[in-house]
Design a protein around this motif. Structure first.
Motif, PDB file in Angstrom:
ATOM      1  N   ARG A  96       0.777  -1.571   0.172  1.00  0.00           N
ATOM      2  CA  ARG A  96       0.054  -0.060   0.185  1.00  0.00           C
ATOM      3  C   ARG A  96       0.607   1.587  -0.133  1.00  0.00           C
ATOM      4  O   ARG A  96       1.581   1.522   0.724  1.00  0.00           O
ATOM      5  N   LYS A  97       0.631   2.289  -0.900  1.00  0.00           N
ATOM      6  CA  LYS A  97       1.275   3.474  -1.229  1.00  0.00           C
ATOM      7  C   LYS A  97       1.480   4.143   0.385  1.00  0.00           C
ATOM      8  O   LYS A  97       2.507   5.141   0.369  1.00  0.00           O
ATOM      9  N   ASP A  98       0.270   4.377   0.914  1.00  0.00           N
ATOM     10  CA  ASP A  98      -0.217   5.527   1.848  1.00  0.00           C
ATOM     11  C   ASP A  98       0.793   4.537   3.320  1.00  0.00           C
ATOM     12  O   ASP A  98       0.808   4.803   4.043  1.00  0.00           O
ATOM     13  N   ILE A  99       0.979   2.835   3.119  1.00  0.00           N
ATOM     14  CA  ILE A  99       1.810   2.447   4.879  1.00  0.00           C
ATOM     15  C   ILE A  99       3.345   2.146   4.181  1.00  0.00           C
ATOM     16  O   ILE A  99       3.811   1.014   3.458  1.00  0.00           O
ATOM     17  N   SER A 100       4.235   3.157   5.024  1.00  0.00           N
ATOM     18  CA  SER A 100       5.639   3.108   4.288  1.00  0.00           C
ATOM     19  C   SER A 100       5.854   2.722   5.928  1.00  0.00           C
ATOM     20  O   SER A 100       5.449   2.803   7.274  1.00  0.00           O
ATOM     21  N   ASN A 101       7.148   2.368   5.356  1.00  0.00           N
ATOM     22  CA  ASN A 101       8.062   1.679   6.806  1.00  0.00           C
ATOM     23  C   ASN A 101       9.171   2.913   7.954  1.00  0.00           C
ATOM     24  O   ASN A 101       9.676   2.949   7.579  1.00  0.00           O
ATOM     25  N   LEU A 102       7.716   3.053   8.899  1.00  0.00           N
ATOM     26  CA  LEU A 102       8.325   5.075   8.778  1.00  0.00           C
ATOM     27  C   LEU A 102       9.071   3.846  10.179  1.00  0.00           C
ATOM     28  O   LEU A 102       8.440   3.116  10.838  1.00  0.00           O
ATOM     29  N   LYS A 103       9.577   4.873  11.386  1.00  0.00           N
ATOM     30  CA  LYS A 103      10.035   4.641  12.349  1.00  0.00           C
ATOM     31  C   LYS A 103       9.271   3.727  13.771  1.00  0.00           C
ATOM     32  O   LYS A 103       8.550   4.780  13.503  1.00  0.00           O
ATOM     33  N   TYR A 104       9.620   3.293  13.921  1.00  0.00           N
ATOM     34  CA  TYR A 104       8.845   2.175  14.863  1.00  0.00           C
ATOM     35  C   TYR A 104       7.833   1.653  14.119  1.00  0.00           C
ATOM     36  O   TYR A 104       6.687   0.684  15.127  1.00  0.00           O
ATOM     37  N   ARG A 105       7.471   1.394  13.009  1.00  0.00           N
ATOM     38  CA  ARG A 105       6.500   0.192  12.683  1.00  0.00           C
ATOM     39  C   ARG A 105       6.852  -1.136  12.373  1.00  0.00           C
ATOM     40  O   ARG A 105       8.415  -1.035  12.166  1.00  0.00           O
ATOM     41  N   VAL A 106       6.494  -2.019  12.607  1.00  0.00           N
ATOM     42  CA  VAL A 106       6.764  -3.372  13.087  1.00  0.00           C
ATOM     43  C   VAL A 106       6.528  -4.812  11.553  1.00  0.00           C
ATOM     44  O   VAL A 106       5.019  -4.084  11.359  1.00  0.00           O
ATOM     45  N   THR A 107       7.140  -4.558  11.172  1.00  0.00           N
ATOM     46  CA  THR A 107       6.814  -5.610   9.762  1.00  0.00           C
ATOM     47  C   THR A 107       7.776  -7.033   9.273  1.00  0.00           C
ATOM     48  O   THR A 107       8.361  -7.642  10.108  1.00  0.00           O
ATOM     49  N   PHE A 108       7.031  -8.132   9.397  1.00  0.00           N
ATOM     50  CA  PHE A 108       7.530  -9.369   8.657  1.00  0.00           C
ATOM     51  C   PHE A 108       8.529  -9.203   8.563  1.00  0.00           C
ATOM     52  O   PHE A 108       8.669  -8.860   7.101  1.00  0.00           O
ATOM     53  N   ALA A 109       9.689  -9.829   8.323  1.00  0.00           N
ATOM     54  CA  ALA A 109      11.268  -9.967   7.448  1.00  0.00           C
ATOM     55  C   ALA A 109      10.396 -11.095   6.946  1.00  0.00           C
ATOM     56  O   ALA A 109       9.879 -12.332   6.758  1.00  0.00           O
ATOM     57  N   LYS A 110      11.063 -11.839   5.800  1.00  0.00           N
ATOM     58  CA  LYS A 110      10.909 -12.225   4.351  1.00  0.00           C
ATOM     59  C   LYS A 110      12.723 -12.818   3.637  1.00  0.00           C
ATOM     60  O   LYS A 110      13.965 -11.632   4.384  1.00  0.00           O
ATOM     61  N   GLY A 111      12.478 -13.855   3.624  1.00  0.00           N
ATOM     62  CA  GLY A 111      13.940 -14.303   2.517  1.00  0.00           C
ATOM     63  C   GLY A 111      13.507 -13.978   1.028  1.00  0.00           C
ATOM     64  O   GLY A 111      14.467 -14.847   0.264  1.00  0.00           O
TER      65      GLY A 111
END
Length: 204
Positions: free
Chosen positions: A103-118
């Motif tokens: 989603r273009k409106d949801i970014s990896n900003l400071k303190y956001r939590v995201t799943f890692a992947k390979g």
């Protein structure tokens, strides 16, 4: 017709409820000096539906009990999520979920939590919290599913002395036994539990 309409309305209500934001508190051991701390993640299923659903599963099954924060790069990310027991790690390693659309409106900003992947559709149980604005990760297929709303000082205080040195393959193979022997003193998650909360609370 009436019953059909009621079924449609009930289904729509269920979908809305499923998309409601919710919160989980993660209790952590930071260090000998600070053995008890916690942070709270606010989860937004509409940001990353499959990721949010997997996080709910992790919380409900206590997957992160004693999971070490094995990768900490100040000013970038702190990462955890491989189960403490090697046998559990092997099971969850195969439980991959498909990617969520960016989603273009949801970014990896400071303190956001995201799943890692390979790679494509390889998310399992590992997540990272952004310790800075890492918008470059957006186009790489890393959609956040929530953000730290309480305890940002805690995630900033994870033990960073080993940086990115712990080997993920060895963690998967030997669990905390490997980390305790080679990288003692890592911060770890004790448990994460859903907590009662309503977005109306923030309006008080």
């Amino acid at each position: 017709m009436r019953y059909s309409m009621l079924a449609v309305l009930a289904s729509a209500a269920a979908c809305v409820q499923a998309q409601e934001a919710w919160r989980a508190q993660c209790d952590v051991w930071l260090s000998e000096e600070r053995p008890a701390a916690s942070f709270v993640i606010e989860v937004h299923p509409d940001w990353s539906p499959k990721g949010a659903a997997r996080f709910k599963e992790i919380v409900e099954q206590n997957v992160w009990a004693d999971a070490k924060v094995f990768r900490v790069v100040p000013g970038f990310v702190a990462q955890w999520g491989i189960p403490a027991e090697a046998a559990d790690a092997q099971v969850w390693r195969d439980k991959r979920i498909k990617d969520d659309p960016h989603r273009k409106d949801i970014s990896n900003l400071k303190y956001r939590v995201t799943f890692a992947k390979g790679g494509p559709s390889t998310r399992t149980t590992q997540v990272f919290v952004n310790l800075d604005d890492n918008v470059n990760l957006d186009a790489m297929g890393f959609p956040p599913f929530g953000f730290v709303v309480e305890g940002t000082d805690v995630v900033e205080s994870f033990n960073s002395q080993y940086g990115q040195r712990p080997n993920q393959g060895s963690i998967q193979k030997d669990g905390n036994m490997y980390l305790d022997n080679v990288f003692p003193g890592l911060s770890y998650i004790k448990a994460c539990n859903a907590i009662e909360w309503s977005d109306k609370d923030d309006e008080l």
